[in-house]
Write a protein that holds these residues in place. Structure first.
Motif, PDB file in Angstrom:
ATOM      1  N   GLY A   1      -7.905   1.973  -8.009  1.00 51.27           N
ATOM      2  CA  GLY A   1      -7.977   3.008  -9.036  1.00 51.27           C
ATOM      3  C   GLY A   1      -7.262   4.292  -8.672  1.00 51.27           C
ATOM      4  N   ASP A   2      -7.230   4.632  -7.387  1.00 51.44           N
ATOM      5  CA  ASP A   2      -6.572   5.847  -6.930  1.00 51.44           C
ATOM      6  C   ASP A   2      -5.784   5.536  -5.659  1.00 51.44           C
ATOM      7  OD1 ASP A   2      -5.814   8.368  -5.968  1.00 51.44           O
ATOM      8  OD2 ASP A   2      -7.591   9.329  -6.800  1.00 51.44           O
ATOM      9  N   PRO A   3      -4.472   5.271  -5.779  1.00 48.01           N
ATOM     10  CA  PRO A   3      -3.663   4.928  -4.603  1.00 48.01           C
ATOM     11  C   PRO A   3      -3.687   5.996  -3.515  1.00 48.01           C
ATOM     12  CG  PRO A   3      -2.471   4.436  -6.624  1.00 48.01           C
ATOM     13  CD  PRO A   3      -3.694   5.209  -7.016  1.00 48.01           C
ATOM     14  N   THR A   4      -3.774   7.263  -3.913  1.00 49.61           N
ATOM     15  CA  THR A   4      -3.792   8.347  -2.930  1.00 49.61           C
ATOM     16  C   THR A   4      -5.037   8.272  -2.062  1.00 49.61           C
ATOM     17  OG1 THR A   4      -2.553   9.768  -4.457  1.00 49.61           O
ATOM     18  CG2 THR A   4      -3.676  10.836  -2.620  1.00 49.61           C
ATOM     19  N   LYS A   5      -6.203   8.119  -2.691  1.00 50.27           N
ATOM     20  CA  LYS A   5      -7.454   8.012  -1.929  1.00 50.27           C
ATOM     21  C   LYS A   5      -7.450   6.769  -1.054  1.00 50.27           C
ATOM     22  CE  LYS A   5     -10.550  10.513  -5.059  1.00 50.27           C
ATOM     23  NZ  LYS A   5     -11.751  10.417  -5.930  1.00 50.27           N
ATOM     24  N   LEU A   6      -6.889   5.697  -1.587  1.00 51.54           N
ATOM     25  CA  LEU A   6      -6.863   4.458  -0.825  1.00 51.54           C
ATOM     26  C   LEU A   6      -6.047   4.638   0.451  1.00 51.54           C
ATOM     27  CD1 LEU A   6      -6.456   0.944  -2.365  1.00 51.54           C
ATOM     28  CD2 LEU A   6      -5.250   1.545  -0.268  1.00 51.54           C
ATOM     29  N   LEU A   7      -4.893   5.286   0.331  1.00 50.44           N
ATOM     30  CA  LEU A   7      -4.043   5.516   1.501  1.00 50.44           C
ATOM     31  C   LEU A   7      -4.740   6.407   2.517  1.00 50.44           C
ATOM     32  CD1 LEU A   7      -1.336   5.255   2.962  1.00 50.44           C
ATOM     33  CD2 LEU A   7      -0.496   7.184   1.615  1.00 50.44           C
ATOM     34  N   LEU A   8      -5.483   7.385   2.028  1.00 51.85           N
ATOM     35  CA  LEU A   8      -6.150   8.322   2.930  1.00 51.85           C
ATOM     36  C   LEU A   8      -7.380   7.720   3.598  1.00 51.85           C
ATOM     37  CD1 LEU A   8      -5.931  11.598   0.785  1.00 51.85           C
ATOM     38  CD2 LEU A   8      -4.575  11.025   2.814  1.00 51.85           C
ATOM     39  N   ARG A   9      -7.909   6.630   3.047  1.00 57.06           N
ATOM     40  CA  ARG A   9      -9.161   6.071   3.557  1.00 57.06           C
ATOM     41  C   ARG A   9      -9.010   4.726   4.265  1.00 57.06           C
ATOM     42  NH1 ARG A   9     -13.180   7.291  -1.628  1.00 57.06           N
ATOM     43  NH2 ARG A   9     -13.088   9.589  -1.507  1.00 57.06           N
ATOM     44  N   ASP A  10      -7.965   3.974   3.941  1.00 57.80           N
ATOM     45  CA  ASP A  10      -7.824   2.646   4.526  1.00 57.80           C
ATOM     46  C   ASP A  10      -7.059   2.731   5.844  1.00 57.80           C
ATOM     47  OD1 ASP A  10      -8.162  -0.298   4.291  1.00 57.80           O
ATOM     48  OD2 ASP A  10      -5.975  -0.248   4.318  1.00 57.80           O
ATOM     49  N   ARG A  11      -7.750   2.530   6.938  1.00 54.83           N
ATOM     50  CA  ARG A  11      -7.158   2.692   8.267  1.00 54.83           C
ATOM     51  C   ARG A  11      -6.047   1.677   8.535  1.00 54.83           C
ATOM     52  NH1 ARG A  11      -9.312   5.507  12.328  1.00 54.83           N
ATOM     53  NH2 ARG A  11      -9.929   6.794  10.541  1.00 54.83           N
ATOM     54  N   PHE A  12      -6.236   0.444   8.074  1.00 56.31           N
ATOM     55  CA  PHE A  12      -5.231  -0.584   8.316  1.00 56.31           C
ATOM     56  C   PHE A  12      -3.902  -0.219   7.649  1.00 56.31           C
ATOM     57  CE2 PHE A  12      -3.440  -4.936   7.457  1.00 56.31           C
ATOM     58  CZ  PHE A  12      -3.152  -5.229   8.783  1.00 56.31           C
ATOM     59  N   THR A  13      -3.970   0.251   6.412  1.00 53.10           N
ATOM     60  CA  THR A  13      -2.762   0.673   5.704  1.00 53.10           C
ATOM     61  C   THR A  13      -2.110   1.853   6.417  1.00 53.10           C
ATOM     62  OG1 THR A  13      -3.701  -0.048   3.586  1.00 53.10           O
ATOM     63  CG2 THR A  13      -1.845   1.480   3.498  1.00 53.10           C
ATOM     64  N   GLN A  14      -2.918   2.775   6.892  1.00 48.46           N
ATOM     65  CA  GLN A  14      -2.386   3.926   7.620  1.00 48.46           C
ATOM     66  C   GLN A  14      -1.642   3.489   8.882  1.00 48.46           C
ATOM     67  OE1 GLN A  14      -5.844   6.326   8.329  1.00 48.46           O
ATOM     68  NE2 GLN A  14      -6.004   7.021   6.211  1.00 48.46           N
ATOM     69  N   LEU A  15      -2.189   2.515   9.595  1.00 48.66           N
ATOM     70  CA  LEU A  15      -1.550   2.016  10.810  1.00 48.66           C
ATOM     71  C   LEU A  15      -0.208   1.356  10.495  1.00 48.66           C
ATOM     72  CD1 LEU A  15      -4.621   0.523  12.716  1.00 48.66           C
ATOM     73  CD2 LEU A  15      -3.340   2.588  13.302  1.00 48.66           C
ATOM     74  N   LEU A  16      -0.160   0.604   9.400  1.00 52.01           N
ATOM     75  CA  LEU A  16       1.091  -0.039   9.005  1.00 52.01           C
ATOM     76  C   LEU A  16       2.160   0.987   8.650  1.00 52.01           C
ATOM     77  CD1 LEU A  16      -0.292  -2.962   6.804  1.00 52.01           C
ATOM     78  CD2 LEU A  16       0.889  -3.184   8.999  1.00 52.01           C
TER      79      LEU A  16
ATOM     80  N   ALA B   1       2.255   4.120   9.621  1.00 51.99           N
ATOM     81  CA  ALA B   1       2.603   4.853  10.842  1.00 51.99           C
ATOM     82  C   ALA B   1       3.569   4.045  11.704  1.00 51.99           C
ATOM     83  CB  ALA B   1       1.343   5.196  11.623  1.00 51.99           C
ATOM     84  N   ALA B   2       3.316   2.747  11.825  1.00 49.23           N
ATOM     85  CA  ALA B   2       4.192   1.881  12.625  1.00 49.23           C
ATOM     86  C   ALA B   2       5.582   1.804  12.014  1.00 49.23           C
ATOM     87  CB  ALA B   2       3.586   0.490  12.738  1.00 49.23           C
ATOM     88  N   TRP B   3       5.643   1.700  10.697  1.00 53.94           N
ATOM     89  CA  TRP B   3       6.935   1.637   9.996  1.00 53.94           C
ATOM     90  C   TRP B   3       7.707   2.939  10.181  1.00 53.94           C
ATOM     91  CZ3 TRP B   3       9.147   4.264   5.843  1.00 53.94           C
ATOM     92  CH2 TRP B   3      10.267   3.667   5.264  1.00 53.94           C
ATOM     93  N   LEU B   4       7.016   4.077  10.003  1.00 55.02           N
ATOM     94  CA  LEU B   4       7.669   5.368  10.170  1.00 55.02           C
ATOM     95  C   LEU B   4       8.147   5.575  11.602  1.00 55.02           C
ATOM     96  CD1 LEU B   4       5.356   7.733   8.075  1.00 55.02           C
ATOM     97  CD2 LEU B   4       7.724   7.105   7.557  1.00 55.02           C
ATOM     98  N   LEU B   5       7.310   5.197  12.564  1.00 54.17           N
ATOM     99  CA  LEU B   5       7.676   5.353  13.973  1.00 54.17           C
ATOM    100  C   LEU B   5       8.909   4.526  14.312  1.00 54.17           C
ATOM    101  CD1 LEU B   5       7.007   6.549  16.722  1.00 54.17           C
ATOM    102  CD2 LEU B   5       5.487   4.601  17.137  1.00 54.17           C
ATOM    103  N   THR B   6       8.971   3.323  13.751  1.00 53.52           N
ATOM    104  CA  THR B   6      10.136   2.465  13.982  1.00 53.52           C
ATOM    105  C   THR B   6      11.416   3.148  13.514  1.00 53.52           C
ATOM    106  OG1 THR B   6       8.789   0.475  13.710  1.00 53.52           O
ATOM    107  CG2 THR B   6      11.169   0.227  13.484  1.00 53.52           C
ATOM    108  N   PHE B   7      11.366   3.755  12.333  1.00 52.34           N
ATOM    109  CA  PHE B   7      12.561   4.413  11.806  1.00 52.34           C
ATOM    110  C   PHE B   7      12.864   5.720  12.528  1.00 52.34           C
ATOM    111  CE2 PHE B   7      12.519   1.348   8.425  1.00 52.34           C
ATOM    112  CZ  PHE B   7      13.847   1.284   8.019  1.00 52.34           C
ATOM    113  N   VAL B   8      11.837   6.391  13.019  1.00 51.78           N
ATOM    114  CA  VAL B   8      12.079   7.587  13.828  1.00 51.78           C
ATOM    115  C   VAL B   8      12.886   7.217  15.070  1.00 51.78           C
ATOM    116  CG1 VAL B   8      10.988   9.290  15.330  1.00 51.78           C
ATOM    117  CG2 VAL B   8      10.103   8.924  13.025  1.00 51.78           C
ATOM    118  N   VAL B   9      12.481   6.135  15.716  1.00 50.78           N
ATOM    119  CA  VAL B   9      13.195   5.670  16.914  1.00 50.78           C
ATOM    120  C   VAL B   9      14.618   5.261  16.567  1.00 50.78           C
ATOM    121  CG1 VAL B   9      13.256   3.886  18.697  1.00 50.78           C
ATOM    122  CG2 VAL B   9      11.077   4.953  18.073  1.00 50.78           C
TER     123      VAL B   9
END
Length: 292
Positions: free
Chosen positions: A262-277, A279-287
């Protein structure tokens, strides 16, 4: 003051992080001048978006009062008057314009895109959101406008790949969000939105599958593009597709199994697994981009 802040929905500003995407992929993240321009553009867009939130709650006040969740919104609950809402909307527009004038480059182009976004969303709130499919297309296009604002403000050319993937991902998330409306309509017998009657679970599920699949294919094509591999000097970039695939599957799981779309923003802020994914994707591109 608290209710006025709620009316602006600052928690939704996370969506405007798309304004900073050209800065990131353009390799200018650590450039002080470009970063400052990106931040200015982010807040300029955020203030314009908050003005739209005010307008939306103003014209939807009667419908919101009949909604089990939206009736607690500041205007619908009576915590904020219509006059205060209009005044706040005006201030947000003024602040957005003032910030655009501070941009050292691309201020005219960025200002035109933000103005177009503002007018388009006025039309969306007043009329376009009543039409199924049109509503999600307009929402998805708004994310494309965000990256163009970021590109103009930072002097980064927005690629065709970035436009396509942004639009497709936003369309996927929008259909997932509409699924929550269909579930509520099926449970209560009353459509949360006027256009919800033109959706059903079969259509929504197929739309989510199609847009999710096309998003993944588009991303894979991006990672194996000779132009992209040469630019980033990363022949193994395609391996990041695994993170994208798992991320899409996780979101579909949350949407279909857990019914939390119902609210993608809240889901992103609350779902730890999605946050880890993410973060991993962003870190890969930072490198890849900054230390490759």
């Amino acid at each position: 003051m608290r209710n006025l802040l709620r009316l602006l929905r600052p928690q939704q500003w996370i969506k405007n992080g798309f304004v900073l995407i050209p800065l990131f992929f353009g390799g200018k993240l650590f450039s002080p001048s470009a970063s400052l321009s990106g931040i200015i553009a982010f807040f300029a867009f955020s203030f314009a978006a908050s003005a739209i939130y005010c307008f939306n709650d103003i014209i939807d006040v009667e419908a919101d009062r009949r909604h089990p969740v939206k009736r607690s919104r500041p205007i619908a609950s009576g915590a904020v008057s219509l006059s205060w809402a209009y005044a706040l909307m005006g201030w947000m527009v003024v602040l957005s314009v003032l910030l655009v004038t501070l941009l050292p480059i691309g201020r005219m182009q960025a200002g035109i895109v933000i103005a177009f976004y503002f007018v388009l969303n006025l039309a969306y709130c007043a009329r376009l959101k009543r039409y199924a499919i049109v509503d999600v297309c307009v929402v998805a296009f708004g994310f494309v406008l965000r990256i163009f604002v970021g590109g103009f403000a930072t002097g980064v050319t927005v690629s065709n790949w970035l436009v396509l993937m942004t639009y497709l991902l936003a369309l996927f998330l929008s259909f997932a969000k509409r699924r929550d409306d269909v579930l509520r309509m099926n449970e209560t017998g009353e459509p949360p939105r006027q256009n919800t009657i033109r959706y059903n679970l079969t259509f929504i599920n197929q739309a989510i599958t199609i847009t999710g699949s096309v998003t993944l294919v588009c991303y894979i094509m991006y990672t194996v593009s000779p132009e992209v591999m040469t630019r980033f000097h990363a022949p193994n970039l395609y391996l990041t597709s695994i993170l994208v695939l798992v991320g899409l599957l996780r979101y579909i799981q949350l949407t279909v199994v857990d019914r939390r779309s119902g609210d993608p923003t809240k889901l992103l802020l609350r779902d730890r697994f999605t946050q880890l994914l993410v973060a991993a994707w962003l870190l890969t591109f930072v490198v890849i981009i900054y230390w490759g």
